[in-house]
Design a protein around this motif. Structure first.
Motif, PDB file in Angstrom:
ATOM      1  N   LEU A 182     -51.712 -38.608 -21.385  1.00 44.22           N
ATOM      2  CA  LEU A 182     -52.882 -39.045 -20.628  1.00 44.22           C
ATOM      3  C   LEU A 182     -52.659 -38.883 -19.123  1.00 44.22           C
ATOM      4  O   LEU A 182     -53.550 -38.403 -18.402  1.00 44.22           O
ATOM      5  CB  LEU A 182     -53.201 -40.510 -20.939  1.00 44.22           C
ATOM      6  N   VAL A 183     -51.492 -39.286 -18.648  1.00 37.33           N
ATOM      7  CA  VAL A 183     -51.206 -39.196 -17.212  1.00 37.33           C
ATOM      8  C   VAL A 183     -51.235 -37.745 -16.748  1.00 37.33           C
ATOM      9  O   VAL A 183     -51.805 -37.426 -15.694  1.00 37.33           O
ATOM     10  CB  VAL A 183     -49.850 -39.851 -16.888  1.00 37.33           C
ATOM     11  N   ALA A 184     -50.630 -36.849 -17.526  1.00 34.53           N
ATOM     12  CA  ALA A 184     -50.634 -35.431 -17.155  1.00 34.53           C
ATOM     13  C   ALA A 184     -52.051 -34.889 -17.059  1.00 34.53           C
ATOM     14  O   ALA A 184     -52.386 -34.126 -16.144  1.00 34.53           O
ATOM     15  CB  ALA A 184     -49.817 -34.624 -18.168  1.00 34.53           C
ATOM     16  N   ALA A 185     -52.911 -35.287 -17.998  1.00 32.56           N
ATOM     17  CA  ALA A 185     -54.298 -34.823 -17.973  1.00 32.56           C
ATOM     18  C   ALA A 185     -55.067 -35.430 -16.809  1.00 32.56           C
ATOM     19  O   ALA A 185     -55.882 -34.752 -16.164  1.00 32.56           O
ATOM     20  CB  ALA A 185     -54.978 -35.156 -19.294  1.00 32.56           C
ATOM     21  N   LEU A 186     -54.812 -36.711 -16.504  1.00 38.79           N
ATOM     22  CA  LEU A 186     -55.529 -37.390 -15.433  1.00 38.79           C
ATOM     23  C   LEU A 186     -55.107 -36.910 -14.049  1.00 38.79           C
ATOM     24  O   LEU A 186     -55.739 -37.262 -13.048  1.00 38.79           O
ATOM     25  CB  LEU A 186     -55.344 -38.901 -15.550  1.00 38.79           C
ATOM     26  N   GLU A 187     -54.056 -36.117 -13.974  1.00 37.70           N
ATOM     27  CA  GLU A 187     -53.710 -35.485 -12.702  1.00 37.70           C
ATOM     28  C   GLU A 187     -54.694 -34.369 -12.369  1.00 37.70           C
ATOM     29  O   GLU A 187     -54.818 -33.969 -11.205  1.00 37.70           O
ATOM     30  CB  GLU A 187     -52.292 -34.919 -12.767  1.00 37.70           C
ATOM     31  N   ARG A 188     -55.418 -33.882 -13.394  1.00 36.05           N
ATOM     32  CA  ARG A 188     -56.330 -32.751 -13.218  1.00 36.05           C
ATOM     33  C   ARG A 188     -57.796 -33.159 -13.328  1.00 36.05           C
ATOM     34  O   ARG A 188     -58.646 -32.519 -12.715  1.00 36.05           O
ATOM     35  CB  ARG A 188     -56.066 -31.661 -14.274  1.00 36.05           C
ATOM     36  N   VAL A 189     -58.084 -34.166 -14.140  1.00 34.52           N
ATOM     37  CA  VAL A 189     -59.474 -34.523 -14.415  1.00 34.52           C
ATOM     38  C   VAL A 189     -59.671 -36.028 -14.276  1.00 34.52           C
ATOM     39  O   VAL A 189     -58.723 -36.787 -14.059  1.00 34.52           O
ATOM     40  CB  VAL A 189     -59.892 -34.073 -15.833  1.00 34.52           C
ATOM     41  N   ASP A 190     -60.934 -36.449 -14.431  1.00 30.45           N
ATOM     42  CA  ASP A 190     -61.279 -37.868 -14.273  1.00 30.45           C
ATOM     43  C   ASP A 190     -61.274 -38.646 -15.576  1.00 30.45           C
ATOM     44  O   ASP A 190     -61.023 -39.856 -15.580  1.00 30.45           O
ATOM     45  CB  ASP A 190     -62.682 -37.986 -13.658  1.00 30.45           C
ATOM     46  N   VAL A 191     -61.596 -37.968 -16.669  1.00 30.34           N
ATOM     47  CA  VAL A 191     -61.710 -38.625 -17.972  1.00 30.34           C
ATOM     48  C   VAL A 191     -60.980 -37.776 -18.998  1.00 30.34           C
ATOM     49  O   VAL A 191     -61.142 -36.553 -19.024  1.00 30.34           O
ATOM     50  CB  VAL A 191     -63.188 -38.792 -18.390  1.00 30.34           C
ATOM     51  N   VAL A 192     -60.196 -38.424 -19.861  1.00 35.98           N
ATOM     52  CA  VAL A 192     -59.467 -37.685 -20.887  1.00 35.98           C
ATOM     53  C   VAL A 192     -59.563 -38.426 -22.216  1.00 35.98           C
ATOM     54  O   VAL A 192     -59.475 -39.660 -22.260  1.00 35.98           O
ATOM     55  CB  VAL A 192     -57.989 -37.473 -20.484  1.00 35.98           C
ATOM     56  N   GLN A 193     -59.773 -37.664 -23.263  1.00 36.14           N
ATOM     57  CA  GLN A 193     -59.779 -38.211 -24.618  1.00 36.14           C
ATOM     58  C   GLN A 193     -58.570 -37.668 -25.357  1.00 36.14           C
ATOM     59  O   GLN A 193     -58.275 -36.476 -25.292  1.00 36.14           O
ATOM     60  CB  GLN A 193     -61.054 -37.813 -25.361  1.00 36.14           C
ATOM     61  N   GLY A 194     -57.852 -38.554 -26.051  1.00 30.05           N
ATOM     62  CA  GLY A 194     -56.681 -38.135 -26.804  1.00 30.05           C
ATOM     63  C   GLY A 194     -56.977 -37.960 -28.279  1.00 30.05           C
ATOM     64  O   GLY A 194     -58.097 -38.180 -28.747  1.00 30.05           O
ATOM     65  N   ARG A 195     -55.935 -37.577 -29.006  1.00 35.79           N
ATOM     66  CA  ARG A 195     -56.074 -37.323 -30.445  1.00 35.79           C
ATOM     67  C   ARG A 195     -55.777 -38.617 -31.210  1.00 35.79           C
ATOM     68  O   ARG A 195     -54.765 -39.276 -30.957  1.00 35.79           O
ATOM     69  CB  ARG A 195     -55.100 -36.210 -30.843  1.00 35.79           C
ATOM     70  N   THR A 196     -56.638 -38.953 -32.163  1.00 37.46           N
ATOM     71  CA  THR A 196     -56.490 -40.174 -32.958  1.00 37.46           C
ATOM     72  C   THR A 196     -56.439 -39.800 -34.427  1.00 37.46           C
ATOM     73  O   THR A 196     -57.338 -39.122 -34.931  1.00 37.46           O
ATOM     74  CB  THR A 196     -57.655 -41.143 -32.701  1.00 37.46           C
ATOM     75  N   LEU A 197     -55.392 -40.254 -35.115  1.00 32.33           N
ATOM     76  CA  LEU A 197     -55.178 -39.903 -36.518  1.00 32.33           C
ATOM     77  C   LEU A 197     -54.962 -41.160 -37.348  1.00 32.33           C
ATOM     78  O   LEU A 197     -54.409 -42.154 -36.854  1.00 32.33           O
ATOM     79  CB  LEU A 197     -53.951 -39.003 -36.654  1.00 32.33           C
ATOM     80  N   PRO A 198     -55.369 -41.146 -38.606  1.00 31.69           N
ATOM     81  CA  PRO A 198     -55.047 -42.279 -39.484  1.00 31.69           C
ATOM     82  C   PRO A 198     -53.529 -42.450 -39.582  1.00 31.69           C
ATOM     83  O   PRO A 198     -52.774 -41.463 -39.566  1.00 31.69           O
ATOM     84  CB  PRO A 198     -55.648 -41.867 -40.834  1.00 31.69           C
TER      85      PRO A 198
END
Length: 322
Positions: free
Chosen positions: A103-119
């Motif tokens: 998440l931190v790596a993505a938020l260095e580039r963009v404002d909003v990030v969605q991650g992967r969610t698995l059962p």
């Protein structure tokens, strides 16, 4: 620095594994955690007090004076933090060690990030006709807070979560859409993974969960483009809702001892729903069990219809009030 914000209600038995997952994070920089107990009726308060003492990271515990819903609890949580980055997950999730790093790596580039969610892969035996979990492997338009990251300023600029949403659902989707509408950039981070609890199969809990349709309808009314995710018609939200209502009419007509023609007409009204639930959207594998579950499926679908109607009325009331 990033703050992890979690709203919790009635899941004292799951909190230790959540905290354990956070303790295993491989993020090199410090992070803080704010966990808000939304006036849980179980032992959540005592469990959180113990976890706050033993956690290997700063854990701030807050408690609402009454059950106010996830929007209020999450707002309370992120506003109590001091970090420029915010990560949201749920009390029935376990983050993988690389979750915050992703998440931190993505938020260095963009404002909003969605991650992967698995059962949760360790809970496959719980999967059944009425079990629930999340499986998100690509960007969605619902911005589920099981796994989301935001720059704090974005959340501040749009005023946080909308606390007018009912206790059931929809506030996370609404926040994401308001952020994007305000110009926030967005990306999906497949390396930011959380495992979601597989809630065991229970007809009673499944019926209770249908209340989430109130919030779901409200958010779709607000953002009509989401309607494409539902196989609905003009006056119903989903095709199976229409068929369930028609089947209910057929069952009503067949009650007692109607004439042969009425019985045949009633059967004709019921058959489309039966075919849909056996072939298109079965509750479970195995034809025999699918047939046995048909009455329960009908109750679930009619409960969804009821809460969808309530959500529609609430949305119209909100529109008039606005």
């Amino acid at each position: 620095m990033i703050a992890v914000v979690v709203a919790s209600y009635g899941r004292a038995n799951l909190l230790a594994q959540l905290v354990g997952g956070l303790e295993a994070q491989d993020l090199k920089q410090p992070f803080e955690v704010v966990l808000v107990d939304d006036c849980s009726p179980d032992g959540t308060s005592a469990v959180l007090a113990q976890l706050a003492e033993s956690a290997r990271f700063p854990l701030k515990v807050l408690r609402t004076d009454r059950n106010r819903g996830p929007a209020f609890a999450r707002n309370l949580g992120w506003r109590a933090s001091s970090s420029p980055l915010l990560a949201f997950t749920d009390d029935d999730c376990i983050p993988e060690p690389g979750w915050l790093s992703g998440l931190v790596a993505a938020l260095e580039r963009v404002d909003v990030v969605q991650g992967r969610t698995l059962p949760n892969p360790l809970q496959a035996e719980r999967v059944g006709a009425f079990s629930r979990s999340l499986h998100i492997t690509a960007p969605t338009s619902f911005f589920e807070t099981a796994n989301m990251g935001y720059r704090r300023r974005v959340v501040e600029d749009v005023g946080g979560f909308d606390e007018s949403f009912p206790l059931a659902a929809g506030e996370d989707t609404d926040l994401g859409h308001r952020a994007i509408a305000a110009g926030a950039s967005f990306v999906f981070a497949s390396d930011a993974v959380v495992h979601h609890e597989v809630h065991a199969s229970s007809f009673v809990s499944a019926v209770a969960k249908t209340k989430s349709w109130q919030g779901l309808v409200k958010v779709v009314v607000r953002y009509p483009e989401l309607r494409r995710f539902f196989d609905g018609r003009r006056f119903v939200w989903h095709r199976r809702h229409q068929l369930a209502l028609v089947a209910l009419l057929g069952l009503t007509l067949s009650a007692g001892r109607p004439r042969l023609g009425v019985r045949r007409g009633a059967l004709a009204l019921i058959v489309p729903y039966v075919n849909w639930r056996l072939r298109r959207e079965p509750l479970c594998p195995g034809r025999a069990e699918r047939i046995a579950r048909l009455p329960q499926a009908l109750v679930l679908d009619l409960a969804e219809c009821t809460h969808a109607a309530i959500g529609q009325v609430q949305s119209r009331g909100d529109a008039h009030a606005g």
